[in-house]
Structure formats: structure tokens, C-alpha cells
Design a protein around this motif. Structure first.
Motif, PDB file in Angstrom:
ATOM      1  N   TYR A  27       0.761  -1.311  -0.063  1.00 31.31           N
ATOM      2  CA  TYR A  27      -0.135  -0.224  -0.046  1.00 31.31           C
ATOM      3  C   TYR A  27       0.979   1.156   0.092  1.00 31.31           C
ATOM      4  CZ  TYR A  27      -3.884  -3.235   1.103  1.00 31.31           C
ATOM      5  OH  TYR A  27      -4.797  -4.102   0.980  1.00 31.31           O
ATOM      6  N   VAL A  35      -6.125   6.255   3.107  1.00 32.09           N
ATOM      7  CA  VAL A  35      -5.777   4.921   2.766  1.00 32.09           C
ATOM      8  C   VAL A  35      -6.453   3.998   3.320  1.00 32.09           C
ATOM      9  CG1 VAL A  35      -3.635   4.814   3.887  1.00 32.09           C
ATOM     10  CG2 VAL A  35      -3.780   3.678   1.887  1.00 32.09           C
ATOM     11  N   VAL A  37      -5.928  -0.024   4.330  1.00 32.74           N
ATOM     12  CA  VAL A  37      -5.224  -1.282   4.257  1.00 32.74           C
ATOM     13  C   VAL A  37      -6.118  -2.592   4.723  1.00 32.74           C
ATOM     14  CG1 VAL A  37      -3.171  -2.488   5.430  1.00 32.74           C
ATOM     15  CG2 VAL A  37      -3.170   0.086   5.248  1.00 32.74           C
ATOM     16  N   LEU A 117       2.755  -0.676   4.250  1.00 33.35           N
ATOM     17  CA  LEU A 117       2.275   0.625   4.052  1.00 33.35           C
ATOM     18  C   LEU A 117       3.364   1.705   3.990  1.00 33.35           C
ATOM     19  CD1 LEU A 117       0.003   2.583   3.647  1.00 33.35           C
ATOM     20  CD2 LEU A 117      -0.190   2.867   6.264  1.00 33.35           C
ATOM     21  N   ASP A 150      -5.506   1.511  -7.621  1.00 32.15           N
ATOM     22  CA  ASP A 150      -5.799   1.378  -6.358  1.00 32.15           C
ATOM     23  C   ASP A 150      -6.947   2.516  -6.098  1.00 32.15           C
ATOM     24  OD1 ASP A 150      -4.342  -0.994  -5.669  1.00 32.15           O
ATOM     25  OD2 ASP A 150      -2.460   0.208  -5.105  1.00 32.15           O
TER      26      ASP A 150
END
Length: 218
Positions: A27, A35, A37, A117, A150
Motif C-alpha cells: 500500500y 488510505v 489497508v 504501507l 488502487d
């Protein structure tokens, strides 16, 4: 009983969990962006989803890896929250970079996997950080589609997100053979001058989300 769907088997860790180590998906986000995850167990390793796991009495717990230790995450809800099978960072910071482990367990069953990440600041004068660019390659005269990667987590219901494209962080009047197709950019006949950095941008809950892809033309 949960069925394992991964081709390989995990190893048994010291805490008695089946440990799948680090998932292949990485990520990436710019500082200040949201964001999500996702716990990879539900997407690559077991044939069940979060709701089904809950209904069988399994609990999902999250940890952040600090060296060899896994520290339980305290969710503040303001900047970071747990939502079903995921962690949502509502405004990611560079300090959030690292490995996050999701653990699915009950008194007799335990399985875990870690996700990576990376959160980075924009480079000076740019709208991206070269450490978290995506990479695409194309040959001259070939047809090439550059996706906005994404972005599924930022869709609202069945609507496609309203994506704006930039090249080298600047708005561009695309020549006639470059067209926007959904949230992708289609170059129908690649020229050498098409090499460079393409940034797609959308707004989500008042914040900008950007993804930059470097296109290398040979």
C-alpha cells in the motif's frame, strides 16, 4: 471450518498462529491522503469473508510491527479507524509507514498475515514522491492504457470516480489520439515524447487522492 485457498502453506509462529509472513501487495499513499489497508487473509488466503468469519466466532485484531514486536493498535477514530476487514487511515502521515498485521483467531484457531504501507511526502515542487510511483513500459507506436491504480476504495456506490489527469504535475491538452477512458488514460499510438510521469487525481471526502505512474518508452 475455514478453507485455505493459498497455493503455499504458512508456517507456525511461536504464538501458535499460522503465519503467512508479508503479503505481496504494497500500500502506498502521499501524506495527508486517506488510505485503506485490507486484511489480506480474506482476499488471498482463506475462502471466507469478514462477516462469515465473525459469525463463526472468530475475532479480527490488528497490530503494528515494531521490530520483532507486534503492538496492538488503539484506534482513535479521528485519524484511523477499524472498519470490518480493514484499517482506514483518514489522513495518513509518514510515521504510519510500516508493517501491519491482522490476526484472525478464537480459542482454537489462529492465522495472521502482514501488509506493508509506505506514506511519503511530496517531493519539493512536485505532486508525487518518486519512491511510491507505479511503473509502466511501452514501445513506440504501440497502444498503451495507463490506469489510475488502487482507486476502488474511493468509489461511491456504482459510480466511477471523477478522475483528472496531469503530466509532470501540470494540466495538459492531450493530442487527439490520447483519450480518457473511464478512470484510465489511453494512448492509441505511443510516441517517444509520451514518456514521463502521469498523475491521476480525485477528491474523496474533501481530500485529494493522487496516484502517479512513470511511463518508460523504448
Amino acid at each position: 471450518m475455514l478453507t485455505v485457498s493459498h497455493a503455499q502453506s504458512g508456517f507456525l509462529s511461536v504464538d501458535g498462529c499460522i503465519d503467512w509472513s508479508v503479503d505481496l501487495k504494497t500500500y502506498m499513499a502521499l501524506a495527508g491522503e486517506p488510505v485503506r489497508v485490507k486484511c489480506a487473509l480474506f482476499y488471498s488466503y482463506i475462502r471466507t469473508n469478514y462477516s462469515m468469519a465473525q459469525s463463526t466466532g472468530l475475532r479480527l485484531m490488528w497490530y503494528k510491527n515494531k521490530g520483532d514486536l507486534e503492538e496492538p493498535i488503539i484506534f482513535s477514530e479521528v485519524r484511523m479507524s477499524k472498519e470490518e476487514d480493514s484499517i482506514w487511515f483518514h489522513s495518513a502521515e509518514a510515521q504510519d509507514s510500516g508493517f501491519y498485521t491482522c490476526v484472525l483467531r478464537n480459542s482454537t484457531y489462529c492465522m495472521k498475515v502482514s501488509m506493508s504501507l509506505t506514506v511519503a511526502e511530496n517531493e519539493s515542487g512536485l505532486c508525487y514522491n518518486s519512491r511510491i510511483r507505479y511503473l509502466e513500459k511501452s514501445e513506440v507506436t504501440k497502444r498503451k492504457e495507463i490506469s489510475c491504480p488502487d482507486m476502488d476504495d474511493f468509489k461511491k456506490s456504482d459510480q466511477e470516480p471523477d478522475v483528472v489527469w496531469y503530466k509532470e504535475c501540470k494540466p495538459k491538452m492531450w493530442r487527439s489520439i490520447i483519450i480518457q477512458k473511464g478512470n484510465a488514460l489511453l494512448i492509441q499510438e505511443v510516441q517517444e515524447e509520451d514518456g514521463g510521469n502521469y498523475t491521476c487525481e480525485l477528491k474523496y471526502e474533501g481530500k485529494l487522492v493522487r496516484r502517479t505512474t512513470e511511463l518508460k518508452v523504448t
